[in-house]
Design a protein around this motif. Structure first.
Motif, mmCIF file in Angstrom:
data_model
loop_
_atom_site.group_PDB
_atom_site.id
_atom_site.type_symbol
_atom_site.label_atom_id
_atom_site.label_comp_id
_atom_site.label_asym_id
_atom_site.label_seq_id
_atom_site.Cartn_x
_atom_site.Cartn_y
_atom_site.Cartn_z
ATOM 1 N N GLU A 19 29.459 4.279 19.315
ATOM 2 C CA GLU A 19 29.272 4.345 21.296
ATOM 3 C C GLU A 19 29.357 3.619 22.033
ATOM 4 O O GLU A 19 29.279 3.631 22.587
ATOM 5 C CB GLU A 19 27.228 4.812 20.630
ATOM 6 C CG GLU A 19 26.172 4.545 22.622
ATOM 7 C CD GLU A 19 26.060 3.216 22.633
ATOM 8 O OE1 GLU A 19 25.473 3.351 23.474
ATOM 9 O OE2 GLU A 19 25.992 2.486 21.909
ATOM 10 N N GLN A 20 29.050 2.594 22.147
ATOM 11 C CA GLN A 20 29.363 1.115 22.683
ATOM 12 C C GLN A 20 30.449 0.668 23.394
ATOM 13 O O GLN A 20 30.643 0.924 24.653
ATOM 14 C CB GLN A 20 28.444 -0.063 22.000
ATOM 15 C CG GLN A 20 29.808 -0.700 20.841
ATOM 16 C CD GLN A 20 29.492 -1.934 20.531
ATOM 17 O OE1 GLN A 20 28.837 -2.398 20.933
ATOM 18 N NE2 GLN A 20 29.958 -2.486 19.843
ATOM 19 N N SER A 21 31.702 1.308 22.375
ATOM 20 C CA SER A 21 33.303 1.297 23.404
ATOM 21 C C SER A 21 33.412 2.649 24.374
ATOM 22 O O SER A 21 33.241 2.671 25.311
ATOM 23 C CB SER A 21 33.893 1.822 22.590
ATOM 24 O OG SER A 21 33.439 2.573 21.470
ATOM 25 N N ILE A 22 32.406 3.505 24.026
ATOM 26 C CA ILE A 22 32.233 5.447 24.731
ATOM 27 C C ILE A 22 31.270 4.383 25.884
ATOM 28 O O ILE A 22 31.357 5.628 27.020
ATOM 29 C CB ILE A 22 31.785 6.218 24.735
ATOM 30 C CG1 ILE A 22 32.828 6.388 22.389
ATOM 31 C CG2 ILE A 22 32.094 7.139 24.508
ATOM 32 C CD1 ILE A 22 34.304 6.628 23.102
ATOM 33 N N ASN A 23 30.699 3.819 25.758
ATOM 34 C CA ASN A 23 29.827 3.546 26.738
ATOM 35 C C ASN A 23 30.145 2.534 27.975
ATOM 36 O O ASN A 23 30.231 3.035 29.244
ATOM 37 C CB ASN A 23 28.241 3.195 26.338
ATOM 38 C CG ASN A 23 27.245 2.971 27.309
ATOM 39 O OD1 ASN A 23 26.788 3.525 28.321
ATOM 40 N ND2 ASN A 23 26.621 1.458 26.830
ATOM 41 N N ALA A 24 31.176 2.303 27.012
ATOM 42 C CA ALA A 24 31.920 0.875 28.821
ATOM 43 C C ALA A 24 32.660 1.852 28.972
ATOM 44 O O ALA A 24 32.991 1.820 30.126
ATOM 45 C CB ALA A 24 32.989 -0.294 27.422
ATOM 46 N N THR A 25 33.064 2.610 28.061
ATOM 47 C CA THR A 25 34.703 3.674 29.016
ATOM 48 C C THR A 25 34.176 4.386 30.728
ATOM 49 O O THR A 25 34.073 4.408 31.170
ATOM 50 C CB THR A 25 35.085 4.502 27.986
ATOM 51 O OG1 THR A 25 35.911 3.630 27.060
ATOM 52 C CG2 THR A 25 35.981 5.505 28.765
ATOM 53 N N THR A 274 39.372 1.600 23.625
ATOM 54 C CA THR A 274 38.421 0.468 24.043
ATOM 55 C C THR A 274 37.797 0.898 22.324
ATOM 56 O O THR A 274 37.248 0.243 21.643
ATOM 57 C CB THR A 274 37.057 0.832 24.619
ATOM 58 O OG1 THR A 274 36.887 2.064 24.861
ATOM 59 C CG2 THR A 274 37.817 0.726 26.002
ATOM 60 N N SER A 275 37.596 2.639 21.644
ATOM 61 C CA SER A 275 37.009 2.773 20.563
ATOM 62 C C SER A 275 38.343 2.264 19.533
ATOM 63 O O SER A 275 37.589 1.467 18.131
ATOM 64 C CB SER A 275 37.934 4.438 20.494
ATOM 65 O OG SER A 275 35.821 5.022 21.184
#
Length: 343
Positions: A19-25, A274-275
């Protein structure tokens, strides 16, 4: 416990970590398209405020565990811990897709129907890049390869520190520093408060002085703090302070790192990039955990093991960060996107 069942549960848990990488994107693209100039100018700092919920959540989870473990047991704690995930699942329905994603989806439909020219014109109108091929292949093309390789190594070696000082943090404090478990849990909670303030500080510093150097400097200072805790701290207050400083400099830079990763790629492969980088932490956890197990099994103590694996990994990740390219912080891929497009 059935190992197949354990692997299955951990695999599902990995979806949450992703989730954190998708959230950053997602936030990178939302802030790039916003009409609020203050948010656009200070978007790295705004993102750090959002991401600072992570160490606060760890702090709350540690307190939650300490209170409920004697009452409901570890199985009950896991069941109750699933409730926030269900709440998040409901809240996500109120989120809208980013304008960039919406435009790419429309362009894809146009190309699929044979309207290639219209698709190209739509993407060009909003300044969106689309010439890199398949996303996983794109993150290794000449334009992005250097950052993909170096950031992959940063994540891999940094998670040597995560497995040592976060995942096995209470074990290190009890077996390595001789603290009672109840005290080690308090130290762990206090350290994660340090991580919370680190997120806010490094979000601001990254916005002001550049995210890449601040991330690298933060990890190097974390290695210094952990070294002092392991080799010098002899009493509980000193251990607590130095562990908190370690978490401050270890966790804090991730606020700048996650947003920097989004800036390293164009919209057509940003989520994939990012993922992919975020996923590289898991092999680091596996390898780091295997080395820790082997060193302890050979008779080495926790201090020596934590210095070699934890401090060594964090220090190396800090050095590797300086091998990445500096990215222009206000380079908005798709900056001509009109937020109304996503309505």
């Amino acid at each position: 416990m059935n190992p197949v069942y354990l692997v299955a549960v951990r695999s599902i848990a990995g979806l949450g970590i992703a989730e954190q990488s998708i959230n950053a994107t997602y936030l990178n693209e939302i802030y790039a398209a916003t009409e609020d100039e203050k948010i656009k100018k200070h978007r790295g700092m705004v993102y750090s405020v959002v991401q600072s919920g992570w160490p606060l959540g760890v702090f709350a989870a540690a307190g939650f565990t300490a209170l409920l473990l004697p009452l409901v047991g570890w199985r009950g704690v896991f069941v109750l811990a699933a409730l926030p995930a269900l709440i998040i699942l409901l809240l996500r329905r109120s989120l809208k897709e980013t304008p960039q994603y919406t435009i790419f989806s429309e362009a894809h439909k146009l190309k699929k129907s044979g309207n290639v020219r219209e698709a190209d014109e739509l993407l060009a109108k909003y300044g969106l890049d689309h010439d890199h091929g398949a996303p996983i292949k794109a993150i290794f093309n000449r334009k992005f390869r250097r950052n993909t390789v170096f950031l992959s190594l940063v994540w891999f070696f940094n998670f040597f520190g995560v497995i040592t000082f976060t995942v096995l943090g209470t074990t290190l404090l009890t077996d390595g520093k001789g603290l009672p478990f109840s005290v080690s849990l308090l130290v762990f909670m206090a350290a994660n408060l340090g991580g919370f303030f680190g997120y806010l500080l490094f979000g601001a510093l990254g916005q002001r002085f550049g995210r890449r150097p601040m991330v690298g400097l933060g990890f190097l200072l974390a290695a210094v703090s952990y070294t002092l805790m392991l080799l010098w701290a002899a009493d509980t207050p000193t251990v607590m302070v130095l562990y908190a400083f370690g978490q401050f400099f270890m966790a804090g830079p991730f606020a700048a790192l996650m947003f920097y990763m989004g800036e390293c790629y164009t919209t057509d492969c940003r989520a994939t990039g990012t993922s992919f980088l975020n996923a590289m932490g898991q092999p680091g956890t596996i390898v780091g955990g295997a080395i820790i197990t082997a060193m302890l099994a050979s008779g080495l103590d926790w201090t020596t093991t934590a210095m070699f694996v934890g401090v060594g990994g964090v220090f190396l990740s800090g050095l590797l960060m300086f091998g990445c390219k500096s990215m222009p912080q206000l380079a908005d891929f798709g900056h001509r996107v009109d937020p109304a497009v996503a309505q």
